[in-house]
Design a protein around this motif. Sequence first.
Motif, PDB file in Angstrom:
ATOM      1  N   HIS A  60       0.845  -1.206   0.000  1.00  0.00           N
ATOM      2  CA  HIS A  60       0.000   0.000   0.000  1.00  0.00           C
ATOM      3  C   HIS A  60       0.878   1.252   0.000  1.00  0.00           C
ATOM      4  N   VAL A  87      -4.242  -7.206  -6.771  1.00  0.00           N
ATOM      5  CA  VAL A  87      -4.140  -6.402  -5.553  1.00  0.00           C
ATOM      6  C   VAL A  87      -3.600  -5.015  -5.900  1.00  0.00           C
ATOM      7  N   ALA A  89      -4.010  -3.507  -8.715  1.00  0.00           N
ATOM      8  CA  ALA A  89      -5.092  -2.802  -9.400  1.00  0.00           C
ATOM      9  C   ALA A  89      -6.136  -2.280  -8.428  1.00  0.00           C
ATOM     10  N   SER A  90      -6.291  -2.955  -7.278  1.00  0.00           N
ATOM     11  CA  SER A  90      -7.279  -2.488  -6.306  1.00  0.00           C
ATOM     12  C   SER A  90      -6.807  -1.243  -5.557  1.00  0.00           C
ATOM     13  N   THR A  92      -5.076   1.428  -7.057  1.00  0.00           N
ATOM     14  CA  THR A  92      -4.785   2.556  -7.948  1.00  0.00           C
ATOM     15  C   THR A  92      -5.854   2.641  -9.024  1.00  0.00           C
ATOM     16  N   ILE A  93      -6.008   3.825  -9.608  1.00  0.00           N
ATOM     17  CA  ILE A  93      -6.839   3.908 -10.817  1.00  0.00           C
ATOM     18  C   ILE A  93      -5.940   4.140 -12.034  1.00  0.00           C
ATOM     19  N   ARG A  94      -4.647   3.997 -11.869  1.00  0.00           N
ATOM     20  CA  ARG A  94      -3.768   4.033 -13.048  1.00  0.00           C
ATOM     21  C   ARG A  94      -3.754   2.629 -13.688  1.00  0.00           C
ATOM     22  N   PRO A  95      -3.447   2.569 -14.973  1.00  0.00           N
ATOM     23  CA  PRO A  95      -3.523   1.262 -15.672  1.00  0.00           C
ATOM     24  C   PRO A  95      -2.558   0.233 -15.080  1.00  0.00           C
ATOM     25  N   VAL A  96      -3.050  -0.965 -14.890  1.00  0.00           N
ATOM     26  CA  VAL A  96      -2.252  -2.081 -14.379  1.00  0.00           C
ATOM     27  C   VAL A  96      -2.228  -3.197 -15.423  1.00  0.00           C
ATOM     28  N   ILE A 122     -12.447  -3.941 -11.283  1.00  0.00           N
ATOM     29  CA  ILE A 122     -10.996  -3.792 -11.034  1.00  0.00           C
ATOM     30  C   ILE A 122     -10.257  -4.411 -12.219  1.00  0.00           C
TER      31      ILE A 122
ATOM     32  N   ASN B 136     -14.643  -4.329 -17.728  1.00  0.00           N
ATOM     33  CA  ASN B 136     -13.283  -3.977 -17.311  1.00  0.00           C
ATOM     34  C   ASN B 136     -12.481  -3.373 -18.449  1.00  0.00           C
ATOM     35  N   LEU B 140     -10.542   0.038 -18.044  1.00  0.00           N
ATOM     36  CA  LEU B 140      -9.106   0.174 -18.304  1.00  0.00           C
ATOM     37  C   LEU B 140      -8.854   1.255 -19.363  1.00  0.00           C
ATOM     38  N   GLU B 143      -9.039   4.385 -17.555  1.00  0.00           N
ATOM     39  CA  GLU B 143      -7.828   4.603 -16.758  1.00  0.00           C
ATOM     40  C   GLU B 143      -6.677   5.138 -17.624  1.00  0.00           C
ATOM     41  N   ILE B 144      -6.594   4.604 -18.854  1.00  0.00           N
ATOM     42  CA  ILE B 144      -5.543   5.057 -19.776  1.00  0.00           C
ATOM     43  C   ILE B 144      -5.769   6.518 -20.162  1.00  0.00           C
ATOM     44  N   LEU B 147      -4.937   9.364 -17.574  1.00  0.00           N
ATOM     45  CA  LEU B 147      -3.555   9.812 -17.327  1.00  0.00           C
ATOM     46  C   LEU B 147      -3.362  11.245 -17.825  1.00  0.00           C
ATOM     47  N   ARG B 160     -15.159   4.276  -8.401  1.00  0.00           N
ATOM     48  CA  ARG B 160     -14.686   3.120  -7.633  1.00  0.00           C
ATOM     49  C   ARG B 160     -15.163   3.200  -6.165  1.00  0.00           C
TER      50      ARG B 160
ATOM     51  N   HIS G  53     -10.923  -6.609  -2.968  1.00  0.00           N
ATOM     52  CA  HIS G  53     -10.353  -5.545  -3.793  1.00  0.00           C
ATOM     53  C   HIS G  53     -11.037  -4.206  -3.617  1.00  0.00           C
TER      54      HIS G  53
END
Lengths: 173, 173, 173, 173, 173, 173, 173, 173
Positions: A60, A87, A89-90, A92-96, A122, B136, B140, B143-144, B147, B160, G53
């Motif tokens: 975290h 985990v 991805a849960s 952050t809201i930035r791309p994972v 997620i 999802n 995603l 999310e992209i 940025l 979220r 999550h």
Amino acid sequence: MSADNSNVDNAKVDNAKVAILMGSQSDWPVMKRARDVLAELGVASDARVISAHRKPARLHEFMDEAEAAGIQVFIAGAGLAAHLPGVVASLTIRPVLGVPLEAGPLKGKDALYSIVQMPGGIPVGTLGIGGAGAKNAGLLAAEILALADHGLAQRLKDWRASQAEGLQEIPQD
Amino acid sequence: MSADNSNVDNAKVDNAKVAILMGSQSDWPVMKRARDVLAELGVASDARVISAHRKPARLHEFMDEAEAAGIQVFIAGAGLAAHLPGVVASLTIRPVLGVPLEAGPLKGKDALYSIVQMPGGIPVGTLGIGGAGAKNAGLLAAEILALADHGLAQRLKDWRASQAEGLQEIPQD
Amino acid sequence: MSADNSNVDNAKVDNAKVAILMGSQSDWPVMKRARDVLAELGVASDARVISAHRKPARLHEFMDEAEAAGIQVFIAGAGLAAHLPGVVASLTIRPVLGVPLEAGPLKGKDALYSIVQMPGGIPVGTLGIGGAGAKNAGLLAAEILALADHGLAQRLKDWRASQAEGLQEIPQD
Amino acid sequence: MSADNSNVDNAKVDNAKVAILMGSQSDWPVMKRARDVLAELGVASDARVISAHRKPARLHEFMDEAEAAGIQVFIAGAGLAAHLPGVVASLTIRPVLGVPLEAGPLKGKDALYSIVQMPGGIPVGTLGIGGAGAKNAGLLAAEILALADHGLAQRLKDWRASQAEGLQEIPQD
Amino acid sequence: MSADNSNVDNAKVDNAKVAILMGSQSDWPVMKRARDVLAELGVASDARVISAHRKPARLHEFMDEAEAAGIQVFIAGAGLAAHLPGVVASLTIRPVLGVPLEAGPLKGKDALYSIVQMPGGIPVGTLGIGGAGAKNAGLLAAEILALADHGLAQRLKDWRASQAEGLQEIPQD
Amino acid sequence: MSADNSNVDNAKVDNAKVAILMGSQSDWPVMKRARDVLAELGVASDARVISAHRKPARLHEFMDEAEAAGIQVFIAGAGLAAHLPGVVASLTIRPVLGVPLEAGPLKGKDALYSIVQMPGGIPVGTLGIGGAGAKNAGLLAAEILALADHGLAQRLKDWRASQAEGLQEIPQD
Amino acid sequence: MSADNSNVDNAKVDNAKVAILMGSQSDWPVMKRARDVLAELGVASDARVISAHRKPARLHEFMDEAEAAGIQVFIAGAGLAAHLPGVVASLTIRPVLGVPLEAGPLKGKDALYSIVQMPGGIPVGTLGIGGAGAKNAGLLAAEILALADHGLAQRLKDWRASQAEGLQEIPQD
Amino acid sequence: MSADNSNVDNAKVDNAKVAILMGSQSDWPVMKRARDVLAELGVASDARVISAHRKPARLHEFMDEAEAAGIQVFIAGAGLAAHLPGVVASLTIRPVLGVPLEAGPLKGKDALYSIVQMPGGIPVGTLGIGGAGAKNAGLLAAEILALADHGLAQRLKDWRASQAEGLQEIPQD
């Protein structure tokens, strides 16, 4: 890896746009392919061994620091019951982006299911199992960053063209 | 779907940042979940039925038009031997997200392998099989885009948080 | 392979009736089994490394040239998310045979699904995974050509009879 | 099906170029898709229920008669431990196409393996599981016949073009 | 194997009660485990390499000879699309036992499905994949023969008791 | 089922040559197919619901009684982690046939593996998943008994011939 | 469920020894089987919908409260990429039991792999997919608690005996 | 293993709280990981090679002795059709943990299904395939014992903390 394996809290981190996370030191030879292709494209990345389960508080904390330090895209690789990408991805809201690793007797099929079948809400963008997946995670991260970086977009185009040229048309015995 | 299902060559296209592609009209009830979550987040998308195999020239043409019209992220859903996401990814360096659809007796496992196991060099960020995957993919893509769009980033955070609040803690008989 | 690995635009091409396509130089040791059995049967073939994704325009061009040069049957081998046979099939109405290659941790099961589960309308006749599949692709191509070539039909009959004779009936310790 | 479901020993047989074989009457609704697409393309076919196991002598006899009557391509569909296509292939050097049928709890995955994984020497060109596979078997048979029939080649081109036109570009709610 | 690998038409055949069939010489090291356990139990067997597909007429002929010579139980091993056990079963009403062999990239899962999923009417009693399966096929054949042979029944009981005694109770470092 | 579902300790048991065992009452509609085909062939069978796990002592007791009462072949059906056939096989040296039942989300694949993959030393002759497997278990039991019963052998031959005749050669629309 | 679905901070919690966690309200009809069998055995349980999550901080908080309130065993059920059991296990050293739920096209096979294939160091005792697994999780939790509770041990013995008695020995048509 | 591999009937047994069972001597190198982690945590265990099938009476006897000697938790490892854990669970109401072993061509997937898919009523808490599963079985057994042993609980907490510290954060080239 020395110099270019900078930590979040040092000078290099200011430049890193991509974090490459993995659950174990033994994942590095595969995950390094993400860093290598990013480096070819001139994108700095920050690689870490950090477990989804063994040090949840540290993960975290890392995520908060990483976002503050300018990480735009997270790449996470894991084998077996591969929870790390989900985990991350849960948190952050930035791309994972997730890379299933080929570990144990199920050869990464368990990791693939554990990463790609995330429940609605997620998202984890999942790449192929193993080295090709790690390389493609680096490329997809670069494609995401290139939306706001024309120079990188041009380097991606050049890189892809060079790949096509590299194809040998005539097989040799 | 009328008004918000704009075509590339009309006014709406100027606003669409995400293209949602699928191989058949019958894929729409599932793929619509990508559009719906994007719409909730205030992101316009352009949905198309376009085949990887039946009209290859038309797909190439569409990709050029779409990039020129400002599409930043491509979402492609397909079932069976699901080639559409990979073919789309071979025609652009913008991020491509793939959704394996549950069609036929193998229930989307064939589509999952056909999308996620792309060879090194042409990445497709793959989401889960079916409706959760389509939703999802929309998230995603958002999310992209977030940025480079602080307002969208804030809406994603709010979305979220609202999901988490929506969890009912006490099961009812 | 030198002399018998002729290109479409040279003398050998005039005789080649079968094209053997593959996505990577490393597929050749397996795909060569198609060429070898065709050569045993007196059928010239033209082998190429050509990617479904990295040079799509080159593939279209090749297909046009190949048909003009007299190629009757296309054999395409690929591993992982094996799109090459399906993309080839979308560019011709001549018979296309697909060979799933054993690459990566899923051992060709991904390639099998990606080739055999083509949607209705674009057929690919799929053979087994790996070397036995490549050999059988060569044989099936010869069976197709033999419909219009009595000499080849006779050579096929002789070949099969010789296989049966070759069976050792008594195992030796 | 009446008139066009002619038997080998009647007038229609003289025209049939494709035999469509299946192990059980219950396979017909799926296998009929091969006949239907062949009929659309103007190719007569001869459909039979004939078991690989229950009447082996009758199958041998049928194969001899069929070849004498001018059958060029054999399509065989079967479910479960699907031996029919392979047994047919062992009795002819004409091209044999196999269709795995979705029967029983394994949903055709058993049939797929039983058909596609033929050992080197006896090829079966395998199509997808179920209805799409049956249709594609009909199309691939037509592609094979079209190598020696320009009219059929043109009808195949027209058929494929009409498929592409049929694609609805705009999904409707 | 020399002397005890007798053919049907010689003296040894008169004593053989079990035939052990396989599709290829390379299957022998695994299938030999059936013969070995039968020999331990005092049951003579006749081992053959005989293909389901390459010499169908020879297989029919062999089956007739074998039954006439007193073969009571047939054991057939095969890999890949393993048709041999099913084809043997279609030619006799004597018990047929099938052994899926671990060959090719699917590691015998294809052979397992091709043997065990026989349609209703033609039974094959299937054993496990590979060597343990071959050994168990020998044991099951002996159990069948022991129903009419009290001496063999007693030897089977002794054999099993000796197996239990052979268990080492304390693992050693 | 009344009269012909006799218990071990009554008159019918004296005639029963085959015991049909299952873990739960709900398995009966499928397992009944073994009894039905045996009855068609004139073979009496004794059917029981008896668990491998819930009453192990009762199972041991039953096995002793059954052998004493003349049971020659045991058929055991089970779903999920299907231990019944293997446990039965560990308690007898008479032939044991296993039927994997289609129960739960894995549709009998779990039961198939749990039955067929017995370790070397304790054989279970495994039939297909579900109803076709149960029917084939009955047929294989009859084939085993027919080795010492010429009348039954003849009835088996007649039964199989009637199956072949039953094949409808011409599909009807 | 009203009264017996007590929250951690109320009177009932003082008695609950088992927490039953699930990711979504829709999992309750299956997970309720754990509570039901525990209730039959006189063990109070506390059931919660709580996501691995969506609210990670809430889950950490809940785990601390639950341990303080006397929860001895945690049961967690989840479908798809089922991370909940593993995340729970990373937050406690009390025993965690996982139940893979049958959700989505892969029917719980994805959940099984995501739960059972935990890396070394963080154990999750995994039960079967779906309802039988949930019931068995309740029973295993009771077995664990019974090590320190003789009354419960006796009730477990009685419960199991009653199950064995409940077996109907004679199938009815 | 000498001294600490005590038998049930000797002094060491009085201290052993966990029994580690396996079907074959060859399973020991993997199952030893359960003993090793238990030893690290100060928990004595009793390891045995004992078959579910080869000596059923001996297994029943062992279970009675083991419970009388104070065994609280049973760990059972097995490969292939892995019945040992389920049979052990049917003979006790103490917690049974199962470890699927990677043996044969299915690489432990058969063992996983044979252990985890136990029918409702007889629970086996299943760990991952192979070595990581064996280690986790030891840890889960310790977690169960720690509910009544504060010292062990503290050692488990220390052990887990030491694991987290052991993570190397910076991968080295």
